[in-house]
Design an enzyme around this catalytic site. Sequence first.
Site, PDB file in Angstrom:
ATOM      1  N   ARG A   3       6.617  -0.520  -6.154  1.00 62.53           N
ATOM      2  CA  ARG A   3       5.364  -1.073  -5.626  1.00 62.53           C
ATOM      3  C   ARG A   3       4.211  -0.566  -6.494  1.00 62.53           C
ATOM      4  NH1 ARG A   3       1.740   1.152  -1.147  1.00 62.53           N
ATOM      5  NH2 ARG A   3       0.274  -0.559  -0.883  1.00 62.53           N
TER       6      ARG A   3
ATOM      7  N   HIS B 101      -5.983  -2.408  -4.180  1.00 64.24           N
ATOM      8  CA  HIS B 101      -5.797  -1.009  -3.761  1.00 64.24           C
ATOM      9  C   HIS B 101      -7.044  -0.237  -4.199  1.00 64.24           C
ATOM     10  CE1 HIS B 101      -2.571   2.244  -2.816  1.00 64.24           C
ATOM     11  NE2 HIS B 101      -3.727   2.886  -2.949  1.00 64.24           N
TER      12      HIS B 101
ATOM     13  N   GLU C  31      -4.471  -0.584   3.059  1.00 65.64           N
ATOM     14  CA  GLU C  31      -5.190   0.330   3.942  1.00 65.64           C
ATOM     15  C   GLU C  31      -6.641  -0.067   4.209  1.00 65.64           C
ATOM     16  OE1 GLU C  31      -4.614   4.360   2.570  1.00 65.64           O
ATOM     17  OE2 GLU C  31      -2.462   4.278   2.837  1.00 65.64           O
TER      18      GLU C  31
ATOM     19  N   ASN D 103       1.723   2.398   5.905  1.00 57.64           N
ATOM     20  CA  ASN D 103       1.835   3.711   5.281  1.00 57.64           C
ATOM     21  C   ASN D 103       1.701   4.756   6.373  1.00 57.64           C
ATOM     22  OD1 ASN D 103       1.773   2.198   2.967  1.00 57.64           O
ATOM     23  ND2 ASN D 103      -0.378   2.658   2.491  1.00 57.64           N
TER      24      ASN D 103
ATOM     25  N   TYR E  26       1.799   9.055   7.116  1.00 58.28           N
ATOM     26  CA  TYR E  26       1.883  10.429   6.614  1.00 58.28           C
ATOM     27  C   TYR E  26       1.867  11.484   7.711  1.00 58.28           C
ATOM     28  CZ  TYR E  26       1.028   8.515   1.991  1.00 58.28           C
ATOM     29  OH  TYR E  26       1.150   7.813   0.820  1.00 58.28           O
TER      30      TYR E  26
ATOM     31  N   GLU F 107       4.454   3.391   2.097  1.00 58.63           N
ATOM     32  CA  GLU F 107       4.138   4.733   1.597  1.00 58.63           C
ATOM     33  C   GLU F 107       4.554   5.755   2.641  1.00 58.63           C
ATOM     34  OE1 GLU F 107       0.062   5.470   0.437  1.00 58.63           O
ATOM     35  OE2 GLU F 107      -0.085   3.499  -0.513  1.00 58.63           O
TER      36      GLU F 107
HETATM   37  O1  IFM Z   1      -2.876   8.387  -2.573  1.00 62.31           O
HETATM   38  C1  IFM Z   1      -3.036   7.690  -1.388  1.00 62.31           C
HETATM   39  C2  IFM Z   1      -2.810   6.209  -1.606  1.00 62.31           C
HETATM   40  O2  IFM Z   1      -3.645   5.686  -2.579  1.00 62.31           O
HETATM   41  C3  IFM Z   1      -3.055   5.457  -0.336  1.00 62.31           C
HETATM   42  N1  IFM Z   1      -2.333   6.026   0.774  1.00 62.31           N
HETATM   43  C4  IFM Z   1      -2.400   7.452   0.964  1.00 62.31           C
HETATM   44  C5  IFM Z   1      -2.088   8.166  -0.329  1.00 62.31           C
HETATM   45  C6  IFM Z   1      -2.130   9.691  -0.109  1.00 62.31           C
HETATM   46  O3  IFM Z   1      -3.379  10.087   0.346  1.00 62.31           O
END
Ligand code: IFM
Length: 449
Positions: free
Chosen positions: A77, A120, A165, A294, A296, A353
């Site tokens: 990606r 992005h 995002e 995404n 985290y 992500e």
């Molecule tokens: O690095 C970023 C990415 O560009 C977008 N999502 C979160 C990642 C980590 O912060």
Amino acid sequence: MNDTRFPEGFVWGTATSAYQIEGAANEGGKGESIWDRFCHTPGKIAGGDTGDTACDHYHRYKEDIALLAELGIPNYRFSIAWPRIFPEKGKVNPEGIRFYHGLLDELQKYGIEPMATIFHWDLPQWIQDEGGWASRDIVPHFLAYAELLFREYGGRVNKWNTINEPWVVSMLGHGTGVNAPGHTDWYEALAVAHHVLLCHGLTVRKYKAMGFTGEIGIVLNFTPTYPATESAEDKAAAARYDGYFNTWFLGPVFKAAYPADMAAWYAAKLGPLRFIQDGDLEIMNTPGDFLAFNYYTRDVVKAGSGFPLLDVDFAATDADKTDMGWDIHPESLYRLLTRLKEEYTQLPIYITENGAAYDLPVVGGEIRDDNRIAYIHDHLEACLRFIREGGNLQGYYVWSFLDNFEWALGYQKRFGIVHVDYETLTRTPKRSAKWYSDVIRRNGLPERV
Ligand code: IFM
């Protein structure tokens, strides 16, 4: 399927974005982006770092794709830099067009399937000068850009992300101001979110109208949110934060409506949301082919005054954290997947992500990032649990292939499964890269390290 195996055909990949890796900020006919401008504004980026050189992927893409192939990673990606394609208003840059054809040629050579992100975050500065995302006038610019990409690459790329995002573009770019263009106006941030989602819906329509049969969707980012206590005030605070971060974006895309409680909250805080026009929500709700997101971390919040837009404060937690200071909480990924399926969509899901920042020294010629391996392992386990329960999760892309430019935090945070020495630009696969190759080869999880 035994306990640690993924379904056949599961999409294994890794992800990057243009500004974070390409460099060559002033080469190949590229125009200025808002991130070029922001990075060169003193005080905006940790350590005064810029994306001018980044990982120099623009010059080293052949080596990088060869490394992907060597690691046996079958899906990649990446994003396309809008100012490389349209450096100025009305001007298409043939060198920029050629660059991404070259990248696709390399991917094709090794049989690696591309997933391309149209936007992005590296907005051309000339569009910002006309009002950027805050102005509805961005819509025809975005559509012209997307249409050109579809015409050029539509026959070669079968997985498209419209926008990465929207929460970051709007809330961090225009609310907190930690990201480019660095504005701090919450009403503007909501207008930006609106225009981003509008462009998403119209782009899906454009792609379908052009007759393509590949897949297209948006990439949202989610942070599941929990109340610090069981008090009614803290629960309400958590619901608002969830509205702000998650459902403000999910609602329009999957239900053709902003969450009513949040719309009322924002209107009371900021005034009438005049940027919403008749028919917009239906456009945003145009069906795509998948939901990509995404993930985290999670957040824990309580009622308070620290974040006045929402009347919430963040609560400390005792969870282990990555170098970003983010809680490691794979259970939240499982709950998120379940919630998305139960409340929002039955479409296929891609996790576009997931990953962790850790900075580790080279020991005996190797970077032993066992903490990153554990992070990915545990999040994949959460994925497996969801799949076993019938969830339609079709793919997973590790963030990130390379250590890279982590926006306002510069080069200090290393997310890569491949280490980049920023002096020599040498790439060294970390232990996690080899571990991930093994996961892909066996289409399943080995023992936890
Ligand atoms: O690095 C970023 C990415 O560009 C977008 N999502 C979160 C990642 C980590 O912060």
